[in-house]
Design a protein around this motif. Structure first.
Motif, PDB file in Angstrom:
ATOM      1  N   LYS A   2       0.767  -1.213   0.164  1.00  0.00           N
ATOM      2  CA  LYS A   2       0.086   0.019  -0.111  1.00  0.00           C
ATOM      3  C   LYS A   2       0.701   1.102  -0.416  1.00  0.00           C
ATOM      4  CE  LYS A   2      -3.768  -1.880   2.853  1.00  0.00           C
ATOM      5  NZ  LYS A   2      -4.141  -2.357   4.326  1.00  0.00           N
ATOM      6  N   ARG A   3       0.508   2.293  -1.009  1.00  0.00           N
ATOM      7  CA  ARG A   3       1.378   4.154  -1.093  1.00  0.00           C
ATOM      8  C   ARG A   3       0.357   4.429   0.168  1.00  0.00           C
ATOM      9  NH1 ARG A   3       3.114   6.583  -5.398  1.00  0.00           N
ATOM     10  NH2 ARG A   3       2.771   8.922  -4.794  1.00  0.00           N
ATOM     11  N   LEU A   4       1.521   4.252   1.197  1.00  0.00           N
ATOM     12  CA  LEU A   4       0.940   4.857   2.168  1.00  0.00           C
ATOM     13  C   LEU A   4       1.578   6.401   3.168  1.00  0.00           C
ATOM     14  CD1 LEU A   4       0.902   1.986   4.722  1.00  0.00           C
ATOM     15  CD2 LEU A   4      -0.607   2.714   3.524  1.00  0.00           C
ATOM     16  N   PHE A   5       1.267   7.486   3.635  1.00  0.00           N
ATOM     17  CA  PHE A   5       2.055   8.907   4.332  1.00  0.00           C
ATOM     18  C   PHE A   5       1.126   9.090   6.026  1.00  0.00           C
ATOM     19  CE2 PHE A   5      -1.079  10.334   1.621  1.00  0.00           C
ATOM     20  CZ  PHE A   5      -2.399  11.057   2.747  1.00  0.00           C
ATOM     21  N   LEU A   6       1.208  10.059   7.045  1.00  0.00           N
ATOM     22  CA  LEU A   6       1.880  10.169   8.021  1.00  0.00           C
ATOM     23  C   LEU A   6       1.146  11.629   8.401  1.00  0.00           C
ATOM     24  CD1 LEU A   6       3.991   8.198  10.358  1.00  0.00           C
ATOM     25  CD2 LEU A   6       1.950   7.813   9.958  1.00  0.00           C
ATOM     26  N   ALA A   7      -0.199  12.228   8.175  1.00  0.00           N
ATOM     27  CA  ALA A   7      -0.356  14.067   8.082  1.00  0.00           C
ATOM     28  C   ALA A   7      -1.471  13.916   9.080  1.00  0.00           C
ATOM     29  CB  ALA A   7      -1.055  13.266   6.538  1.00  0.00           C
ATOM     30  N   ILE A   8      -1.230  14.934   8.961  1.00  0.00           N
ATOM     31  CA  ILE A   8      -2.807  16.037  10.439  1.00  0.00           C
ATOM     32  C   ILE A   8      -3.742  16.057   8.874  1.00  0.00           C
ATOM     33  CG2 ILE A   8      -2.772  17.904  11.414  1.00  0.00           C
ATOM     34  CD1 ILE A   8      -0.465  15.213  12.692  1.00  0.00           C
ATOM     35  N   ALA A   9      -4.963  16.473  10.236  1.00  0.00           N
ATOM     36  CA  ALA A   9      -5.828  16.140   8.998  1.00  0.00           C
ATOM     37  C   ALA A   9      -6.077  18.024   9.319  1.00  0.00           C
ATOM     38  CB  ALA A   9      -7.035  15.518   9.148  1.00  0.00           C
ATOM     39  N   PRO A  10      -6.536  18.665   8.788  1.00  0.00           N
ATOM     40  CA  PRO A  10      -7.146  19.673   9.738  1.00  0.00           C
ATOM     41  C   PRO A  10      -8.744  19.760   9.942  1.00  0.00           C
ATOM     42  CG  PRO A  10      -6.493  20.103   6.939  1.00  0.00           C
ATOM     43  CD  PRO A  10      -6.863  18.598   7.342  1.00  0.00           C
ATOM     44  N   ASP A  11      -9.742  20.654  10.878  1.00  0.00           N
ATOM     45  CA  ASP A  11     -10.845  20.276  11.259  1.00  0.00           C
ATOM     46  C   ASP A  11     -11.572  21.156  10.280  1.00  0.00           C
ATOM     47  OD1 ASP A  11     -10.882  22.889  12.541  1.00  0.00           O
ATOM     48  OD2 ASP A  11     -10.079  22.521  14.176  1.00  0.00           O
ATOM     49  N   ALA A  12     -13.214  20.302  10.812  1.00  0.00           N
ATOM     50  CA  ALA A  12     -14.353  21.435   9.840  1.00  0.00           C
ATOM     51  C   ALA A  12     -13.952  22.626   9.814  1.00  0.00           C
ATOM     52  CB  ALA A  12     -15.496  21.231  11.207  1.00  0.00           C
ATOM     53  N   ALA A  13     -13.028  23.868  10.837  1.00  0.00           N
ATOM     54  CA  ALA A  13     -13.578  25.166  10.615  1.00  0.00           C
ATOM     55  C   ALA A  13     -12.073  25.632   9.596  1.00  0.00           C
ATOM     56  CB  ALA A  13     -12.998  26.234  11.894  1.00  0.00           C
ATOM     57  N   GLN A  14     -11.336  24.588   9.858  1.00  0.00           N
ATOM     58  CA  GLN A  14      -9.886  24.942   9.012  1.00  0.00           C
ATOM     59  C   GLN A  14     -10.611  24.173   7.716  1.00  0.00           C
ATOM     60  OE1 GLN A  14      -7.290  22.872  11.295  1.00  0.00           O
ATOM     61  NE2 GLN A  14      -6.783  23.989  13.087  1.00  0.00           N
ATOM     62  N   LEU A  15     -10.875  23.253   7.423  1.00  0.00           N
ATOM     63  CA  LEU A  15     -11.319  22.603   5.876  1.00  0.00           C
ATOM     64  C   LEU A  15     -12.153  23.824   5.078  1.00  0.00           C
ATOM     65  CD1 LEU A  15     -12.364  19.304   6.820  1.00  0.00           C
ATOM     66  CD2 LEU A  15     -10.563  20.019   4.633  1.00  0.00           C
ATOM     67  N   GLU A  16     -13.309  24.992   5.714  1.00  0.00           N
ATOM     68  CA  GLU A  16     -13.975  25.584   5.342  1.00  0.00           C
ATOM     69  C   GLU A  16     -12.874  26.864   4.783  1.00  0.00           C
ATOM     70  OE1 GLU A  16     -16.945  27.676   3.321  1.00  0.00           O
ATOM     71  OE2 GLU A  16     -17.125  25.144   4.592  1.00  0.00           O
ATOM     72  N   GLN A  17     -12.067  27.432   5.876  1.00  0.00           N
ATOM     73  CA  GLN A  17     -11.081  28.625   5.063  1.00  0.00           C
ATOM     74  C   GLN A  17     -10.597  27.946   3.871  1.00  0.00           C
ATOM     75  OE1 GLN A  17      -8.614  29.383   9.121  1.00  0.00           O
ATOM     76  NE2 GLN A  17      -8.571  31.064   7.717  1.00  0.00           N
ATOM     77  N   LEU A  18     -10.405  27.004   4.251  1.00  0.00           N
ATOM     78  CA  LEU A  18      -8.884  26.475   2.652  1.00  0.00           C
ATOM     79  C   LEU A  18      -9.754  26.080   1.586  1.00  0.00           C
ATOM     80  CD1 LEU A  18      -7.076  23.502   4.726  1.00  0.00           C
ATOM     81  CD2 LEU A  18      -6.165  25.113   3.328  1.00  0.00           C
ATOM     82  N   THR A  19     -10.983  25.767   1.712  1.00  0.00           N
ATOM     83  CA  THR A  19     -12.321  25.852   0.283  1.00  0.00           C
ATOM     84  C   THR A  19     -12.149  27.116  -0.438  1.00  0.00           C
ATOM     85  OG1 THR A  19     -13.808  24.660   1.964  1.00  0.00           O
ATOM     86  CG2 THR A  19     -12.715  23.070   0.993  1.00  0.00           C
ATOM     87  N   GLN A  20     -12.577  27.644   1.445  1.00  0.00           N
ATOM     88  CA  GLN A  20     -12.530  29.060   0.415  1.00  0.00           C
ATOM     89  C   GLN A  20     -11.565  29.600  -0.266  1.00  0.00           C
ATOM     90  OE1 GLN A  20     -13.684  31.402   3.632  1.00  0.00           O
ATOM     91  NE2 GLN A  20     -16.262  30.206   4.175  1.00  0.00           N
ATOM     92  N   LEU A  21      -9.915  29.197   0.320  1.00  0.00           N
ATOM     93  CA  LEU A  21      -9.907  30.243  -0.607  1.00  0.00           C
ATOM     94  C   LEU A  21      -8.943  29.355  -1.879  1.00  0.00           C
ATOM     95  CD1 LEU A  21      -6.280  31.026  -0.667  1.00  0.00           C
ATOM     96  CD2 LEU A  21      -5.246  29.187   0.715  1.00  0.00           C
ATOM     97  N   GLN A  22      -9.629  28.363  -1.761  1.00  0.00           N
ATOM     98  CA  GLN A  22      -9.401  27.379  -3.209  1.00  0.00           C
ATOM     99  C   GLN A  22     -10.180  28.011  -3.873  1.00  0.00           C
ATOM    100  OE1 GLN A  22     -10.008  23.179  -1.829  1.00  0.00           O
ATOM    101  NE2 GLN A  22      -7.942  22.671  -2.942  1.00  0.00           N
ATOM    102  N   ALA A  23     -11.934  28.176  -3.637  1.00  0.00           N
ATOM    103  CA  ALA A  23     -12.472  28.808  -4.827  1.00  0.00           C
ATOM    104  C   ALA A  23     -12.112  30.369  -5.165  1.00  0.00           C
ATOM    105  CB  ALA A  23     -13.750  29.214  -3.665  1.00  0.00           C
ATOM    106  N   SER A  24     -11.021  31.095  -4.526  1.00  0.00           N
ATOM    107  CA  SER A  24     -10.788  31.831  -5.129  1.00  0.00           C
ATOM    108  C   SER A  24      -9.291  32.093  -6.105  1.00  0.00           C
ATOM    109  CB  SER A  24     -10.175  32.875  -3.502  1.00  0.00           C
ATOM    110  OG  SER A  24      -9.239  32.769  -3.363  1.00  0.00           O
ATOM    111  N   LEU A  25      -9.071  30.748  -6.234  1.00  0.00           N
ATOM    112  CA  LEU A  25      -8.089  30.208  -6.693  1.00  0.00           C
ATOM    113  C   LEU A  25      -7.765  30.681  -8.465  1.00  0.00           C
ATOM    114  CD1 LEU A  25      -6.114  27.634  -4.894  1.00  0.00           C
ATOM    115  CD2 LEU A  25      -5.111  30.026  -4.442  1.00  0.00           C
ATOM    116  N   ASP A  26      -7.880  31.793  -8.797  1.00  0.00           N
ATOM    117  CA  ASP A  26      -8.602  31.867 -10.489  1.00  0.00           C
ATOM    118  C   ASP A  26      -7.150  31.133 -11.522  1.00  0.00           C
ATOM    119  OD1 ASP A  26      -7.393  34.024  -9.727  1.00  0.00           O
ATOM    120  OD2 ASP A  26      -8.401  34.897 -11.304  1.00  0.00           O
TER     121      ASP A  26
END
Length: 176
Positions: A2-26
């Motif tokens: 299996k292709r594996l990695f160790l990582a930290i997941a953003p919480d719900a509020a952080q995910l919201e911030q990140l997806t808003q940032l993504q939405a502004s990426l043109d």
């Protein structure tokens, strides 16, 4: 294998911030799906069942001994990395807990004969792949707190790459 990695997941509020940032990426590129947003501490590459078991046992032991530290990191710089063609939100590894956690993950990977990073650690979350340029955009400041370390399986599918959490270990505050 299996292709594996160790990582930290953003919480719900952080995910919201990140997806808003993504939405502004043109820009030309492919946005990383919301469920795949994470901050990698160790890309492990192809792992056998035995390596995965040994890794899980080691991390469970470290978690039980309260040796996987919590941390905070501020990601506040939007950057285009030309060679991997990614657009990411990055910060600096200043928190001793984060540096310790990164070093532990790399050490475990090395002990198990898995892939270890040849680069110095730059905490970041990839927002877009196949990015051609850096958009003229002020980066938000995202404060990411680590409360759990996750072992992810990177699976290729018809919908693209899916990241599935196989196991998680709690991060604990150092005893004062």
């Amino acid at each position: 294998m299996k292709r594996l990695f160790l990582a930290i997941a953003p919480d719900a509020a952080q995910l919201e911030q990140l997806t808003q940032l993504q939405a502004s990426l043109d820009g030309e590129g492919r946005l990383v799906p919301r469920d795949n947003l994470h901050m990698t501490l160790a890309f492990l590459g192809q792992c056998s069942e035995a390596q995965q078991e040994a890794l899980s046992e080691s991390l469970a032991r470290l978690a039980h001994q309260r040796r996987l530290p919590t941390f905070e990191v501020t990601l506040n710089t939007l950057e285009h990395w030309v060679k991997p063609k990614i657009l990411c939100l990055k910060g600096a590894a200043r928190d001793p807990g984060l540096i310790s956690l990164f070093n532990q993950c790399q050490r475990l990977a090395q002990q198990l004969g898995l892939h270890t990073s040849e680069h110095s650690f730059t905490p970041h979350i990839t927002l877009m792949r196949k990015a051609k340029m850096l958009p003229e955009l002020k980066a938000p400041s995202l404060s990411l707190s680590g409360h759990a370390l996750h072992l992810y399986h990177s699976q290729s599918s018809e919908q693209g790459v899916l990241y599935k959490v196989l196991a998680s270990w709690p991060l604990t505050a150092p005893k004062a």
